[in-house]
Design a protein around this motif. Structure first.
Motif, mmCIF file in Angstrom:
data_model
loop_
_atom_site.group_PDB
_atom_site.id
_atom_site.type_symbol
_atom_site.label_atom_id
_atom_site.label_comp_id
_atom_site.label_asym_id
_atom_site.label_seq_id
_atom_site.Cartn_x
_atom_site.Cartn_y
_atom_site.Cartn_z
ATOM 1 N N LEU A 7 -3.411 42.150 -8.577
ATOM 2 C CA LEU A 7 -2.945 42.965 -7.242
ATOM 3 C C LEU A 7 -4.019 43.764 -6.698
ATOM 4 N N HIS A 8 -4.671 44.414 -8.019
ATOM 5 C CA HIS A 8 -5.948 45.430 -7.548
ATOM 6 C C HIS A 8 -6.765 44.649 -6.822
ATOM 7 N N GLU A 9 -7.171 43.428 -7.445
ATOM 8 C CA GLU A 9 -8.258 42.788 -6.742
ATOM 9 C C GLU A 9 -8.202 42.078 -5.459
ATOM 10 N N ALA A 10 -6.636 42.008 -5.149
ATOM 11 C CA ALA A 10 -6.440 41.400 -3.921
ATOM 12 C C ALA A 10 -6.291 42.586 -2.871
ATOM 13 N N GLY A 11 -6.535 43.825 -3.151
ATOM 14 C CA GLY A 11 -6.774 45.018 -2.354
ATOM 15 C C GLY A 11 -5.370 45.758 -2.076
ATOM 16 N N ILE A 12 -4.316 45.658 -3.081
ATOM 17 C CA ILE A 12 -3.019 46.275 -2.879
ATOM 18 C C ILE A 12 -3.468 47.627 -3.930
ATOM 19 N N THR A 13 -3.261 48.834 -3.303
ATOM 20 C CA THR A 13 -3.291 50.161 -4.020
ATOM 21 C C THR A 13 -1.742 50.678 -4.280
ATOM 22 N N SER A 14 -1.888 51.587 -5.158
ATOM 23 C CA SER A 14 -0.730 52.314 -5.595
ATOM 24 C C SER A 14 -0.091 53.027 -4.350
ATOM 25 N N GLU A 15 -0.908 53.390 -3.213
ATOM 26 C CA GLU A 15 -0.317 53.954 -1.980
ATOM 27 C C GLU A 15 0.473 52.779 -1.304
ATOM 28 N N HIS A 16 0.150 51.531 -1.373
ATOM 29 C CA HIS A 16 0.943 50.446 -0.547
ATOM 30 C C HIS A 16 2.223 50.345 -1.546
ATOM 31 N N ALA A 17 2.079 50.340 -2.771
ATOM 32 C CA ALA A 17 3.418 50.028 -3.320
ATOM 33 C C ALA A 17 4.204 51.267 -3.134
ATOM 34 N N TYR A 18 3.762 52.351 -3.133
ATOM 35 C CA TYR A 18 4.859 53.549 -2.833
ATOM 36 C C TYR A 18 5.131 53.362 -1.298
ATOM 37 N N THR A 19 4.590 52.909 -0.481
ATOM 38 C CA THR A 19 4.931 52.883 0.833
ATOM 39 C C THR A 19 5.976 51.832 0.706
ATOM 40 N N ALA A 20 6.025 50.576 0.159
ATOM 41 C CA ALA A 20 6.968 49.847 0.410
ATOM 42 C C ALA A 20 8.068 50.117 -0.352
ATOM 43 N N ALA A 21 8.025 51.142 -1.549
ATOM 44 C CA ALA A 21 9.175 51.384 -2.082
ATOM 45 C C ALA A 21 10.000 52.431 -1.097
ATOM 46 N N PHE A 22 9.480 53.165 -0.350
ATOM 47 C CA PHE A 22 10.090 54.193 0.513
ATOM 48 C C PHE A 22 10.531 53.308 1.783
ATOM 49 N N GLY A 23 9.767 52.085 2.201
ATOM 50 C CA GLY A 23 10.299 51.448 3.034
ATOM 51 C C GLY A 23 11.493 50.754 2.904
ATOM 52 N N SER A 24 11.640 50.261 1.405
ATOM 53 C CA SER A 24 12.966 49.471 0.935
ATOM 54 C C SER A 24 13.984 50.334 0.796
ATOM 55 N N ILE A 25 13.877 51.808 0.628
ATOM 56 C CA ILE A 25 14.843 52.712 0.669
ATOM 57 C C ILE A 25 15.337 52.917 2.205
ATOM 58 N N GLY A 26 14.532 53.081 2.912
ATOM 59 C CA GLY A 26 14.932 53.029 4.621
ATOM 60 C C GLY A 26 15.284 51.718 5.055
ATOM 61 N N LEU A 27 15.008 50.748 4.589
ATOM 62 C CA LEU A 27 15.520 49.325 5.180
ATOM 63 C C LEU A 27 16.900 49.196 4.446
ATOM 64 N N SER A 28 17.149 49.766 3.167
ATOM 65 C CA SER A 28 18.370 49.778 2.467
ATOM 66 C C SER A 28 19.501 50.456 3.501
ATOM 67 N N LEU A 29 19.258 51.461 4.011
ATOM 68 C CA LEU A 29 19.991 52.366 4.509
ATOM 69 C C LEU A 29 20.290 51.397 5.941
ATOM 70 N N ILE A 51 22.707 47.474 -1.010
ATOM 71 C CA ILE A 51 22.198 47.370 -2.517
ATOM 72 C C ILE A 51 21.232 46.245 -3.059
ATOM 73 N N PHE A 52 21.228 45.080 -2.217
ATOM 74 C CA PHE A 52 20.250 43.996 -2.352
ATOM 75 C C PHE A 52 18.906 44.614 -1.838
ATOM 76 N N VAL A 53 18.813 45.044 -0.869
ATOM 77 C CA VAL A 53 17.548 45.790 -0.298
ATOM 78 C C VAL A 53 17.037 46.855 -1.270
ATOM 79 N N GLY A 54 18.018 47.609 -1.374
ATOM 80 C CA GLY A 54 17.616 48.817 -2.252
ATOM 81 C C GLY A 54 17.099 48.437 -3.625
ATOM 82 N N GLU A 55 17.498 47.491 -4.213
ATOM 83 C CA GLU A 55 17.116 47.200 -5.596
ATOM 84 C C GLU A 55 15.734 46.873 -5.755
ATOM 85 N N TRP A 56 14.854 46.902 -4.697
ATOM 86 C CA TRP A 56 13.409 46.494 -4.638
ATOM 87 C C TRP A 56 12.662 47.663 -4.849
#
Length: 94
Positions: A7-29, A51-56
Motif C-alpha cells: 500500500l505504501h509503495e502504491a502511494g497510499i499514506t496514513s492520511e489517506h486511510a484516516y480520511t477514508a475512515a472519517f468518510g466512512s463514518i459520514g457516509l454511514s450517517l 452499519i454495513f457502511v460504518g463497519e469499514w
C-alpha cells in the motif's frame, strides 16, 4: 507487513486511510438518513445500511495506524513504546 508495504509503495499514506475512515463514518450517517427517507422498509433496513457502511471505519483506522508505523520506519525513526502514535511536543525537552 507485506500488505502495508505494498500500500505504501502504491502511494497510499496514513492520511489517506484516516480520511477514508472519517468518510466512512459520514457516509454511514448519510446512508442511514437516506434509507430512512427514501425506503418504506423502516428503521431496520436503515440500520442495516448504516452499519454495513460504518463497519469499514475501524478497518481504515487500523490501516492508517499500520501505515503510520511503516512510514515512521521508512524514515528511520524508532517506534515509540505506544506504537505508531507520535510523541507529544516537548516531551523530550529538557
Amino acid at each position: 507487513m507485506n500488505i502495508v508495504r505494498r500500500l505504501h509503495e502504491a502511494g497510499i499514506t496514513s492520511e489517506h486511510a484516516y480520511t477514508a475512515a472519517f468518510g466512512s463514518i459520514g457516509l454511514s450517517l448519510l446512508s442511514w438518513l437516506a434509507s430512512m427517507k427514501a425506503e418504506q422498509a423502516g428503521v431496520e433496513r436503515a440500520d442495516r445500511w448504516g452499519i454495513f457502511v460504518g463497519e469499514w471505519a475501524p478497518t481504515f483506522f487500523g490501516l492508517g495506524l499500520a501505515l503510520a508505523g511503516y512510514e515512521g520506519e521508512a524514515r528511520g525513526q524508532a517506534r515509540s513504546p505506544r506504537g505508531a502514535w507520535p510523541d507529544h511536543p516537548g516531551e523530550n525537552a529538557g
